[in-house]
Design a protein around this motif. Structure first.
Motif, PDB file in Angstrom:
ATOM      1  N   TYR A 192       0.856  -1.189   0.000  1.00 45.01           N
ATOM      2  CA  TYR A 192       0.000   0.000   0.000  1.00 45.01           C
ATOM      3  C   TYR A 192       0.892   1.240   0.000  1.00 45.01           C
ATOM      4  CZ  TYR A 192       0.872   0.748   5.013  1.00 45.01           C
ATOM      5  OH  TYR A 192       1.456   0.984   6.239  1.00 45.01           O
ATOM      6  N   ALA A 193       0.300   2.360  -0.403  1.00 43.51           N
ATOM      7  CA  ALA A 193       1.032   3.629  -0.461  1.00 43.51           C
ATOM      8  C   ALA A 193       0.097   4.750  -0.066  1.00 43.51           C
ATOM      9  CB  ALA A 193       1.599   3.880  -1.860  1.00 43.51           C
ATOM     10  N   PHE A 194       0.634   5.739   0.611  1.00 46.22           N
ATOM     11  CA  PHE A 194      -0.140   6.915   1.002  1.00 46.22           C
ATOM     12  C   PHE A 194      -0.123   7.920  -0.138  1.00 46.22           C
ATOM     13  CE2 PHE A 194       1.097   6.007   5.647  1.00 46.22           C
ATOM     14  CZ  PHE A 194      -0.051   5.245   5.827  1.00 46.22           C
ATOM     15  N   THR A 195      -1.297   8.398  -0.497  1.00 49.19           N
ATOM     16  CA  THR A 195      -1.387   9.359  -1.598  1.00 49.19           C
ATOM     17  C   THR A 195      -0.789  10.712  -1.230  1.00 49.19           C
ATOM     18  OG1 THR A 195      -3.620   9.936  -0.844  1.00 49.19           O
ATOM     19  CG2 THR A 195      -3.428   8.264  -2.564  1.00 49.19           C
ATOM     20  N   ASP A 196      -0.784  11.054   0.060  1.00 51.61           N
ATOM     21  CA  ASP A 196      -0.255  12.358   0.446  1.00 51.61           C
ATOM     22  C   ASP A 196       1.264  12.374   0.526  1.00 51.61           C
ATOM     23  OD1 ASP A 196      -0.591  10.542   2.432  1.00 51.61           O
ATOM     24  OD2 ASP A 196      -1.298  11.940   3.952  1.00 51.61           O
ATOM     25  N   THR A 197       1.911  11.224   0.644  1.00 49.96           N
ATOM     26  CA  THR A 197       3.373  11.184   0.667  1.00 49.96           C
ATOM     27  C   THR A 197       3.964  10.727  -0.664  1.00 49.96           C
ATOM     28  OG1 THR A 197       3.312   8.959   1.601  1.00 49.96           O
ATOM     29  CG2 THR A 197       3.472  10.793   3.151  1.00 49.96           C
ATOM     30  N   GLN A 198       3.256   9.858  -1.390  1.00 46.46           N
ATOM     31  CA  GLN A 198       3.711   9.398  -2.701  1.00 46.46           C
ATOM     32  C   GLN A 198       2.886  10.071  -3.799  1.00 46.46           C
ATOM     33  OE1 GLN A 198       6.428   7.869  -2.790  1.00 46.46           O
ATOM     34  NE2 GLN A 198       6.562   7.238  -0.651  1.00 46.46           N
ATOM     35  N   HIS A 199       2.825  11.380  -3.708  1.00 46.37           N
ATOM     36  CA  HIS A 199       2.003  12.145  -4.641  1.00 46.37           C
ATOM     37  C   HIS A 199       2.556  12.069  -6.062  1.00 46.37           C
ATOM     38  CE1 HIS A 199      -0.707  15.329  -5.965  1.00 46.37           C
ATOM     39  NE2 HIS A 199       0.339  15.963  -6.484  1.00 46.37           N
ATOM     40  N   SER A 200       3.880  12.049  -6.213  1.00 43.42           N
ATOM     41  CA  SER A 200       4.478  12.029  -7.546  1.00 43.42           C
ATOM     42  C   SER A 200       4.085  10.763  -8.310  1.00 43.42           C
ATOM     43  CB  SER A 200       5.998  12.127  -7.428  1.00 43.42           C
ATOM     44  OG  SER A 200       6.609  11.988  -8.685  1.00 43.42           O
ATOM     45  N   MET A 201       4.156   9.626  -7.638  1.00 43.57           N
ATOM     46  CA  MET A 201       3.801   8.375  -8.308  1.00 43.57           C
ATOM     47  C   MET A 201       2.330   8.363  -8.710  1.00 43.57           C
ATOM     48  SD  MET A 201       3.932   4.461  -6.845  1.00 43.57           S
ATOM     49  CE  MET A 201       2.495   4.758  -5.798  1.00 43.57           C
ATOM     50  N   CYS A 202       1.453   8.795  -7.811  1.00 42.12           N
ATOM     51  CA  CYS A 202       0.013   8.775  -8.104  1.00 42.12           C
ATOM     52  C   CYS A 202      -0.333   9.741  -9.229  1.00 42.12           C
ATOM     53  CB  CYS A 202      -0.781   9.114  -6.844  1.00 42.12           C
ATOM     54  SG  CYS A 202      -0.610   7.905  -5.508  1.00 42.12           S
ATOM     55  N   THR A 203       0.314  10.889  -9.258  1.00 40.92           N
ATOM     56  CA  THR A 203       0.025  11.872 -10.305  1.00 40.92           C
ATOM     57  C   THR A 203       0.529  11.391 -11.666  1.00 40.92           C
ATOM     58  OG1 THR A 203       0.167  13.662  -8.683  1.00 40.92           O
ATOM     59  CG2 THR A 203       0.350  14.260 -11.005  1.00 40.92           C
ATOM     60  N   THR A 204       1.751  10.856 -11.705  1.00 38.31           N
ATOM     61  CA  THR A 204       2.325  10.405 -12.972  1.00 38.31           C
ATOM     62  C   THR A 204       1.528   9.238 -13.549  1.00 38.31           C
ATOM     63  OG1 THR A 204       4.505  11.082 -12.179  1.00 38.31           O
ATOM     64  CG2 THR A 204       4.435   9.625 -14.091  1.00 38.31           C
ATOM     65  N   LEU A 205       1.067   8.336 -12.683  1.00 36.07           N
ATOM     66  CA  LEU A 205       0.289   7.190 -13.153  1.00 36.07           C
ATOM     67  C   LEU A 205      -1.194   7.507 -13.280  1.00 36.07           C
ATOM     68  CD1 LEU A 205       1.972   4.256 -11.175  1.00 36.07           C
ATOM     69  CD2 LEU A 205       2.518   5.167 -13.432  1.00 36.07           C
ATOM     70  N   GLN A 206      -1.551   8.786 -13.143  1.00 40.24           N
ATOM     71  CA  GLN A 206      -2.918   9.268 -13.398  1.00 40.24           C
ATOM     72  C   GLN A 206      -3.939   8.529 -12.537  1.00 40.24           C
ATOM     73  OE1 GLN A 206      -3.444   8.843 -17.624  1.00 40.24           O
ATOM     74  NE2 GLN A 206      -1.983  10.458 -18.120  1.00 40.24           N
ATOM     75  N   ARG A 207      -3.747   8.632 -11.232  1.00 34.43           N
ATOM     76  CA  ARG A 207      -4.674   7.983 -10.298  1.00 34.43           C
ATOM     77  C   ARG A 207      -6.056   8.608 -10.424  1.00 34.43           C
ATOM     78  NH1 ARG A 207      -6.901   8.644  -5.200  1.00 34.43           N
ATOM     79  NH2 ARG A 207      -7.000   6.749  -3.905  1.00 34.43           N
ATOM     80  N   PRO A 208      -7.112   7.807 -10.557  1.00 33.07           N
ATOM     81  CA  PRO A 208      -8.475   8.346 -10.608  1.00 33.07           C
ATOM     82  C   PRO A 208      -8.876   8.909  -9.246  1.00 33.07           C
ATOM     83  CG  PRO A 208      -8.374   6.120 -11.515  1.00 33.07           C
ATOM     84  CD  PRO A 208      -7.086   6.353 -10.801  1.00 33.07           C
ATOM     85  N   ALA A 209      -9.915   9.728  -9.269  1.00 31.22           N
ATOM     86  CA  ALA A 209     -10.417  10.295  -8.026  1.00 31.22           C
ATOM     87  C   ALA A 209     -11.114   9.208  -7.211  1.00 31.22           C
ATOM     88  CB  ALA A 209     -11.375  11.444  -8.330  1.00 31.22           C
ATOM     89  N   GLY A 210     -10.990   9.301  -5.897  1.00 27.84           N
ATOM     90  CA  GLY A 210     -11.599   8.319  -5.013  1.00 27.84           C
ATOM     91  C   GLY A 210     -10.737   8.056  -3.800  1.00 27.84           C
ATOM     92  N   ASP A 211     -11.349   7.554  -2.733  1.00 23.05           N
ATOM     93  CA  ASP A 211     -10.606   7.327  -1.495  1.00 23.05           C
ATOM     94  C   ASP A 211      -9.682   6.129  -1.591  1.00 23.05           C
ATOM     95  OD1 ASP A 211     -11.837   9.488  -0.362  1.00 23.05           O
ATOM     96  OD2 ASP A 211     -13.439   8.320   0.574  1.00 23.05           O
ATOM     97  N   PHE A 212     -10.141   5.024  -2.179  1.00 21.83           N
ATOM     98  CA  PHE A 212      -9.349   3.791  -2.220  1.00 21.83           C
ATOM     99  C   PHE A 212      -9.277   3.303  -3.664  1.00 21.83           C
ATOM    100  CE2 PHE A 212     -11.186   4.087   1.989  1.00 21.83           C
ATOM    101  CZ  PHE A 212     -10.113   3.833   2.818  1.00 21.83           C
TER     102      PHE A 212
END
Length: 773
Positions: free
Chosen positions: A408-428
């Protein structure tokens, strides 16, 4: 006869050859290894035999001799060059720095005299030499995971000879603990001595987290060195656990670390356990229980621990069931490292650093043997939510293939990875990753919830991942960064850098030769700073007092100009009949009044320029400043000039326009004044002695030179107006600062008077007199 001699010679030769072969030392036979054994096999065998034959543990009569042979054998086979030399020639020359190779013997009436290395405490060859390159490449990097010990010595050192046997005994303990150590020759490694801050010889110390720690003691011994080594380990590595805190300890896996419980037979944890924890402190937290203590009985019964052996338990998320259990008579450092290292990741670990990400989600350049990573992403504030627990339960229930890792990864600390991989909106959200290269990633996003609508699709994907038949929906070639959450904060790194700088500074300059000088300079600088501060405070108070006194003294003044500059108040009085006596006639001894002549038209420009030029002198206690309307009081100025020349020269029809900008420095007590005259007319007095004071001939007071209708300013500026030479208004006071400096050194012409002329009564004074009547 010759035949008997030859036979005897042959027999002696054979006997000598057999004797040499019998006494030849074979390191392979001593260690019990083959000639083609690898370096790892030789090292493991050596450590096993060293522990077995250590004199402190093995009480056999020949244990000490056997242990010495084992060390000698490893000295040969553990060094590639010496091993190759032995394989080729059947013998090895001792190291030039070793006691055998560097010692010389001389036969004397008192026996053999041995000197150089052995006799004068030179560096021993049994340990690594710490050179500058070795320090940078191995010692410093290794010190961040475990202490690295050093012994500073040199040739011709009698105290080093006394400490050498103690150091040799200590290195045997370090071998058991699998810790590094080496010798520093201070004569040939000056940079190493400076970097390790070695203050003397002999000296024993350790490098921990890149910093040198010197063992300060009056007497070296094996016991004090063991105590020194134990104190290098931080106290917070072992967490004290009770019946009330055991659940909190085992349930604190949010920090992404496994939990370790060690049951030992001693009151304190062994150094082997502490050293292992020190190396693995980033992935494990541990507690220790003494099997002989009453407080440990609850935990002994709870986990069914054997009381006659050491027991190691490792826990992941489940506090009731350890993932690893082992009991032994005595755990070695390698046993701890192997056991904890094999279970260092939780069932659901967090992507907290690039190293963890690379290990859980490795790159797969080839088309076969792909590795997959299933990562649940959510905010750190939702760690205790039911969705995360459901995902962890899913991992326990599903058949996870060996090619797939869950994390698992925290979106607030691993923001770069989530943004680059185009994470959809949503909690989980779940991302499934397959890394081809460092920046070439195939991925797919899924929704996650607690119901079967999310569980069933994920089960199908895991099944297809097991046979590498899953098709990803997206691919990314952009760079993305994994934040290292384990790295210390910026403030801590700044403090560490400042501490390292201070350590280097104190070691470099605060030695026996320079410490007194440095301390004296710093003390003097501190005293000067304190005295300067006190003087500044006193001056500030005096300024406030003088300002308040001046304000009260001039309360009756209705026309007083003040200009604020910097941190004080700069007051310029309006010279009139009501304050004329106080400022001039009744002036105190030593006080001077600088009076600026202005006209009504250009008053503000003159006063502003005058205030700027007089600002450096505002703190002079015996200087006061005023201005005078020369257009109104030209008659007073004419009478003052007449009193000065004694009526020898007729001074009539003086034009006030040409007097604007003139400054008088009046000493009221001693009845004289100095004149600054920025303008001059194209006239010359026939009696130069009587007219010089006015500034018409002697231009030294005005910084000007005039001749036959010309006047030269400070910068060569020339201007002619109707035969009168005038300076521009904005340059009238350019020479005033220099004139005031000359006023202080007494080089200006003094204009003496026997009395001060009466000052005309103005309307303000008449009004005040009427009120008083």
């Amino acid at each position: 006869m010759e035949q008997r001699f030859l036979a005897s010679l042959i027999v002696l030769t054979i006997y000598f050859f057999i004797s040499c072969r019998a006494s030849q030392f074979d390191p392979y036979e001593t260690l019990g290894v083959r000639r083609h054994s690898s370096a790892d096999e030789i090292r493991k065998t050596y450590k096993k035999l060293a522990r077995e034959w250590h004199p402190d543990k093995n009480k056999a009569p020949d244990a000490n001799e056997k242990f010495t042979e084992i060390n000698r054998a490893y000295e040969i086979l553990g060094d590639e060059k010496r091993k190759d030399q032995y394989d080729r020639f059947g013998k090895v020359e001792d190291s030039p720095n070793s006691p055998q190779g560097n010692a010389q013997f001389f036969r004397t009436p008192f026996g053999n005299f041995q000197f150089f290395s052995e006799g004068f405490g030179g560096p021993d060859s049994n340990t690594n030499r710490i050179t500058e390159r070795f320090l940078q490449s191995r010692v410093l990097p290794e010190s961040f995971t475990k202490p690295y010990f050093f012994f500073a010595t040199t040739d011709f050192c009698f105290n080093c000879l006394r400490v050498q046997p103690i150091w040799n005994q200590f290195t045997k303990d370090l071998d058991i603990l699998e810790l590094g150590y080496g010798v520093v020759d201070v004569d040939y490694n000056g940079n190493v001595v400076s970097r390790l801050r070695i203050p003397r010889i002999p000296c024993i110390g350790a490098v921990v987290n890149g910093r040198s720690i010197i063992f300060e003691t009056e007497e070296y011994s094996a016991k004090t060195l063991r105590t020194f080594a134990r104190k290098l380990i931080p106290d917070d590595l072992i967490i004290t656990v009770t019946d009330n805190s055991i659940d909190e300890f085992l349930g604190g896996y949010k920090d992404n670390k496994v939990r370790v419980m060690f049951f030992g037979t001693q009151g304190l944890p062994t150094m082997r356990f502490l050293i292992s924890l020190y190396q693995l402190q980033s992935i494990a937290k541990a507690t220790y229980f003494d099997l002989n203590a009453v407080t440990s009985n609850t935990f002994i019964d709870r986990y069914d621990v054997e009381t006659d052996q050491e027991t190691l338990l490792i826990f992941h998320e489940d506090p009731s069931f350890p993932v690893y259990t082992s009991s032994r008579k005595e755990f070695q450092t390698s046993d701890f490292l192997s056991a904890i290292g094999s279970h260092k990741y939780l069932k659901l670990p967090r992507i907290a650093s690039p190293a963890i990400f690379d290990e859980l989600c490795p790159s797969n350049p080839g088309r076969t043997g792909n590795k997959y990573c299933v990562i649940l992403t959510f905010a750190s504030s939702k760690f205790d939510s039911v969705e995360v627990s459901a995902f962890r339960d899913f991992i326990s229930e599903v058949d996870v293939p060996t090619t797939t890792k869950f994390a698992y990864a925290f979106t607030d600390t691993q923001h770069s990875m989530c943004t680059t991989l185009q994470r959809p909106a949503g909690d989980f959200k779940i991302v499934i990753i397959s890394r081809k290269e460092n920046m070439d990633v195939e991925y797919s996003w899924l929704d996650w919830c607690t119901g079967e609508t999310c569980r069933k699709p994920l089960e199908g994907i895991v099944g297809r991942l097991a046979v590498s038949q899953y098709r990803f929906t997206d691919r990314n070639m952009k760079r993305y960064d994994i934040r290292d959450e384990l790295q210390p904060g910026l403030f801590y790194r700044i403090l560490k850098r400042l501490r390292d700088w201070w350590d280097h500074f104190t070691y470099t300059y605060f030695d026996g030769d320079h410490s007194l000088t440095i301390i004296t300079i710093m003390s003097t600088t501190l005293c000067i700073g304190i005295i300067s501060f006190l003087v500044s405070v006193l001056n500030s108070q005096e300024t406030k007092t003088a300002s308040s006194a001046s304000s009260s003294a001039s309360a009756s003044s209705t026309n007083m100009s003040s200009s604020k500059r910097g941190d004080g108040k700069f007051t310029i009085y309006d010279l009139r009949s009501h304050n004329y006596d106080r400022l001039i006639k009744d002036a105190e001894p030593g006080h001077r009044l600088l009076v600026l002549f202005v006209d009504a038209e250009n008053k503000q420009n003159y006063i502003k320029r005058f205030a700027d030029l007089m600002m450096p002198f505002k703190r002079t206690p015996y200087l006061l400043f005023a201005f005078l309307y020369i257009d109104k009081y030209i008659n007073w100025y004419q009478r003052l000039l007449s009193l000065t020349v004694g009526h020898k020269e007729q001074l009539k029809d003086i034009q006030y326009q040409l007097c604007a900008g003139t400054v008088l420095a009046i000493n009221g007590y001693r009845k004289y004044y100095n004149i600054y005259h920025p303008k001059t007319l194209n006239i010359r007095s026939k009696q130069s002695g009587d007219g010089a004071f006015v500034g018409l001939e002697d231009s030294s007071d005005s910084d000007l030179e005039g001749s036959d209708g010309e006047i030269q300013g400070i910068n060569g500026y020339q201007q002619e107006i109707d035969g009168n030479m005038l300076l521009a208004q904005n340059r009238l006071l350019d020479g005033l600062s220099h004139w005031v400096e000359r006023l202080f050194d007494g080089s200006l012409l003094k204009c003496q008077v026997d009395r001060w002329p009466m000052f005309p009564v103005d309307e303000v004074t008449r009004t005040e007199q009427k009120k008083d009547q």
